[in-house]
Motif scaffolding. Structure first.
Motif, short mmCIF file in Angstrom:
data_model
loop_
_atom_site.label_atom_id
_atom_site.label_comp_id
_atom_site.label_asym_id
_atom_site.label_seq_id
_atom_site.Cartn_x
_atom_site.Cartn_y
_atom_site.Cartn_z
N ILE A 341 -5.99 51.79 1.95
CA ILE A 341 -6.40 50.64 2.85
C ILE A 341 -5.01 50.20 3.36
O ILE A 341 -4.19 49.77 2.59
CB ILE A 341 -7.19 49.73 2.24
N PHE A 342 -5.05 49.80 4.87
CA PHE A 342 -3.92 49.16 5.50
C PHE A 342 -4.37 48.06 6.30
O PHE A 342 -5.49 48.57 7.26
CB PHE A 342 -2.89 50.24 6.36
N GLN A 343 -4.15 46.88 6.36
CA GLN A 343 -4.63 45.75 6.91
C GLN A 343 -3.47 45.17 7.76
O GLN A 343 -2.48 44.46 7.07
CB GLN A 343 -5.40 44.91 6.08
N ALA A 344 -3.60 44.88 8.99
CA ALA A 344 -2.41 44.13 9.57
C ALA A 344 -2.95 44.06 11.15
O ALA A 344 -3.29 44.90 11.77
CB ALA A 344 -1.11 44.91 9.46
N GLY A 345 -2.67 42.79 11.65
CA GLY A 345 -2.80 42.76 13.20
C GLY A 345 -4.13 42.64 13.66
O GLY A 345 -5.33 43.24 13.03
N GLU A 346 -4.54 42.14 15.01
CA GLU A 346 -5.71 41.93 15.58
C GLU A 346 -5.46 42.07 17.02
O GLU A 346 -6.66 42.33 17.54
CB GLU A 346 -6.39 40.52 15.26
N GLN A 347 -4.60 41.97 17.66
CA GLN A 347 -4.34 42.18 18.96
C GLN A 347 -3.15 42.94 19.39
O GLN A 347 -1.98 42.94 18.59
CB GLN A 347 -4.19 40.81 19.73
N SER A 348 -3.38 43.94 20.42
CA SER A 348 -2.21 44.77 20.41
C SER A 348 -0.87 44.35 20.89
O SER A 348 0.05 45.08 20.67
CB SER A 348 -2.69 45.99 21.59
N ASN A 349 -0.78 43.15 21.48
CA ASN A 349 0.63 42.64 21.96
C ASN A 349 0.99 41.40 21.15
O ASN A 349 1.56 40.71 21.68
CB ASN A 349 0.24 41.99 23.24
N VAL A 350 0.52 41.47 19.91
CA VAL A 350 0.62 40.16 18.96
C VAL A 350 1.21 40.77 17.59
O VAL A 350 0.46 41.65 17.05
CB VAL A 350 -0.54 39.20 18.65
N LEU A 351 2.38 40.54 17.33
CA LEU A 351 2.87 41.00 15.91
C LEU A 351 2.18 40.13 14.78
O LEU A 351 2.02 39.02 14.94
CB LEU A 351 4.29 40.50 15.83
N PRO A 352 1.79 40.92 13.84
CA PRO A 352 0.95 40.09 12.71
C PRO A 352 1.86 39.68 11.78
O PRO A 352 2.93 39.85 11.36
CB PRO A 352 0.21 41.35 12.18
N GLU A 353 1.19 38.48 11.42
CA GLU A 353 2.05 37.48 10.39
C GLU A 353 1.86 38.05 8.97
O GLU A 353 2.48 37.69 8.41
CB GLU A 353 1.43 35.97 10.68
N LYS A 354 1.00 38.88 8.60
CA LYS A 354 0.77 39.36 7.26
C LYS A 354 0.33 40.86 7.66
O LYS A 354 -0.38 41.30 8.39
CB LYS A 354 -0.30 38.54 6.90
N ALA A 355 0.87 41.80 6.45
CA ALA A 355 0.37 43.09 6.51
C ALA A 355 0.03 43.48 5.12
O ALA A 355 1.06 43.02 4.29
CB ALA A 355 1.60 43.89 6.80
N THR A 356 -0.77 44.08 4.80
CA THR A 356 -1.25 44.30 3.35
C THR A 356 -1.49 45.85 3.16
O THR A 356 -2.33 46.37 4.11
CB THR A 356 -2.34 43.54 3.02
N ALA A 357 -1.23 46.47 2.12
CA ALA A 357 -1.53 47.80 1.93
C ALA A 357 -2.37 48.01 0.52
O ALA A 357 -1.75 47.24 -0.52
CB ALA A 357 -0.60 48.68 1.83
N ILE A 358 -3.17 48.70 0.26
CA ILE A 358 -3.71 48.92 -1.02
C ILE A 358 -3.70 50.27 -1.45
O ILE A 358 -3.92 51.23 -0.62
CB ILE A 358 -5.35 48.50 -0.85
N ILE A 359 -3.23 50.42 -2.57
CA ILE A 359 -2.73 51.76 -3.19
C ILE A 359 -3.66 52.03 -4.69
O ILE A 359 -3.76 51.08 -5.24
CB ILE A 359 -1.39 51.84 -3.52
N ASN A 360 -4.36 53.28 -4.55
CA ASN A 360 -5.14 53.38 -5.59
C ASN A 360 -4.12 54.51 -6.48
O ASN A 360 -3.61 55.47 -6.00
CB ASN A 360 -6.44 54.09 -5.46
N LEU A 361 -3.94 53.97 -7.92
CA LEU A 361 -3.36 55.06 -8.93
C LEU A 361 -4.18 55.40 -9.75
O LEU A 361 -5.00 54.45 -10.44
CB LEU A 361 -2.01 54.05 -9.23
N ARG A 362 -3.89 56.51 -10.31
CA ARG A 362 -4.49 57.16 -11.52
C ARG A 362 -3.40 57.54 -12.62
O ARG A 362 -2.65 58.14 -12.28
CB ARG A 362 -5.30 58.33 -11.29
#
Length: 486
Positions: A341-362
């Protein structure tokens, strides 16, 4: 010239010695498979088919949201078991835990022996909305065709519940009496973690001081073309489960207009972190259950492959390199990284103030959550990215050298005489992990011979099992009970 001849002679002698030693290792490699003793178990085919067919019709579906459970279906399923297996319900004690987890006890003749536990689950995953029309037979019809039984649960895992019940009913009617206590434990929420089913059963038994010599659950199966160099089907018995962890990478900072970006944006830094992890990867090593797998199959390989694995100490780096080429085999020798999962940004001309990535590990056995987190932080090398981790570590590794594992091997060989039965590391999860605290060993094996396509159908469309496989599963459970009580 004389010096050169001496060097060449010495080299030739060493080469000859190397060939002699490695050749001897190869030719003296002994099989670790017990001789098959063909089963004499005879099953009432029509009745057995009728029972599995009806079992599939009960929509005992697990949902992440437990308020969606239709427990009337679970009640109907339990009533079906009571009506279908009268001998079991006369001979064995049944206890219901959290109303729907089923615990059967078959009392043995020798109370000094530790008991054996067989476990399965009767809940199933939902059918994905919109896919119903893709099923060749209705997903909860339990349709029996010329060669198969169709429906959700035929492979995962009502076949285990019904297979065990059929075997026990058969043995009781044959007048069989076990030496040791036998427990049959059926969960009702395995597909969402087993917290109220298997975990509650295990906690109940732990509070009573019950300790098993081994517990066997679903898991590996018998698969063709699984191991290079082995022509026979290979039945893999899980001796451990990899741990499962979720890692969250987060960075926060100033956003702003996209017309004036910094050289490193929040998205860029998270993407760079993931790229570093995928490039670096966790250390890969053929060890533990992965190594055990090849110890058991090597004697059955063709000569070329047998030579390599008989001299594993020499060729280990080559073997590990080969295993890393395929995702399935790579997962046997290292902790895996899967960004999901990758979550960041809401609008094409605005730099997101927060970015998050989810990683699953085994996680491999031996790799702790703390060590994994430390590896990730060191690898991404960015102090502005916070790393959090949650999850569970790998289960303990059960013995492959004792009578417990050889009992499962023998029972499988009695039914599938040409199969090679070997230990392996299970990369998925099962209810077996909940029994680690009450059992000396926990194993994972579904006694059916299946294809890669069958594996995809377990939680997918057109789940079904061949009639022969189903009948053989019943024979296996009967053989396992008898072998465990010798």
């Amino acid at each position: 010239m004389k010096k050169r001849k001496l060097v060449m002679g010495t080299f030739g002698g060493l080469l000859l010695l190397f060939g002699a030693v490695t050749g001897f290792q190869t030719l003296t490699l002994e099989s670790r498979q017990p001789a098959a003793k063909p089963t004499s178990v005879e099953i009432d085919k029509d009745k057995a088919l009728q029972h599995l067919s009806e079992a599939i019709t009960y929509q005992t579906i697990s949902y992440e949201d437990r308020t969606k459970f239709d427990f009337s279906e679970f009640d109907r399923f339990i009533e079906f078991l009571q009506n279908s297996y009268p001998s079991i319900h006369e001979e064995l004690a049944l206890e219901r835990i959290n109303n729907y987890a089923l615990l059967y006890k078959w009392e043995g003749t020798d109370s000094s022996l530790n008991p054996i536990g067989l476990t399965s689950h009767y809940d199933v995953v939902p059918v994905l909305k919109g896919t119903e029309e893709n099923w060749e037979q209705e997903p909860f019809s339990g349709t029996v065709t010329e060669d198969a039984i169709w429906g959700r649960g035929t492979l995962d895992d009502k076949i285990g519940v019904i297979g065990i019940m059929e075997a026990v009913e058969y043995l009781i009617q044959e007048g069989y009496q076990p030496k040791r206590d036998m427990y049959f434990m059926f969960g009702f929420d395995e597909e969402i973690g087993g917290e109220e089913g298997a975990k509650a059963i295990a906690e109940t038994l732990k509070n009573r001081g019950i300790r098993f010599d081994f517990v066997m659950d679903e898991g590996g199966a018998i698969v063709e073309n699984m191991v290079p160099g082995v022509s026979q089907p290979v039945g893999v018995v899980g001796v451990s489960e990899k741990g499962s962890a979720t890692v969250e990478l987060t960075i926060e900072g100033s956003g702003g207009h996209s017309s004036q970006p910094k050289d490193q944006t929040n998205i860029g830094r998270i993407a760079k972190a993931i790229s570093k992890l995928e490039e670096t990867q966790f250390h890969a090593e053929l060890r533990g259950p992965g190594e055990d797998l090849f110890e058991f199959v090597a004697p059955e390989m063709n000569l070329g492959m047998k030579y390599v694995f008989a001299n594993k100490a020499i060729f280990k780096p080559v073997i590990e390199h080969i295993l890393l080429q395929e995702p399935a085999s790579a997962a046997l020798i290292r902790t895996t990284i899967a960004p999901t999962i990758f979550q960041a940004g809401e609008q094409s001309n605005v730099l997101p103030e927060k970015a998050t990535a989810i990683i699953n590990l085994r996680l491999m056995p031996g790799d702790s959550l703390e060590e994994v987190k430390s590896f990730i932080e060191k690898t991404i090398d960015d102090k502005q990215i916070s790393v959090s981790i949650s999850g569970s570590e790998a289960t303990k590794v059960s013995s492959v050298d004792g009578w417990e594992f050889s009992t499962i091997q023998q029972a499988a060989r009695n039914v599938y005489g040409n199969a090679v039965i070997a230990p392996y590391l299970m990369v998925a999860g099962s209810d077996a992990k909940h029994y680690d605290d009450v059992s000396n060993n926990t194993y994972r094996f579904l006694p059916v011979q299946i294809t890669a396509e069958d594996l995809n159908r377990m939680h997918g469309t057109n789940e079904h099992v061949s009639i022969d496989n189903y009948l053989n599963s019943i024979k296996f459970y009967a053989e396992l009970i008898k072998e465990a009580n010798k």
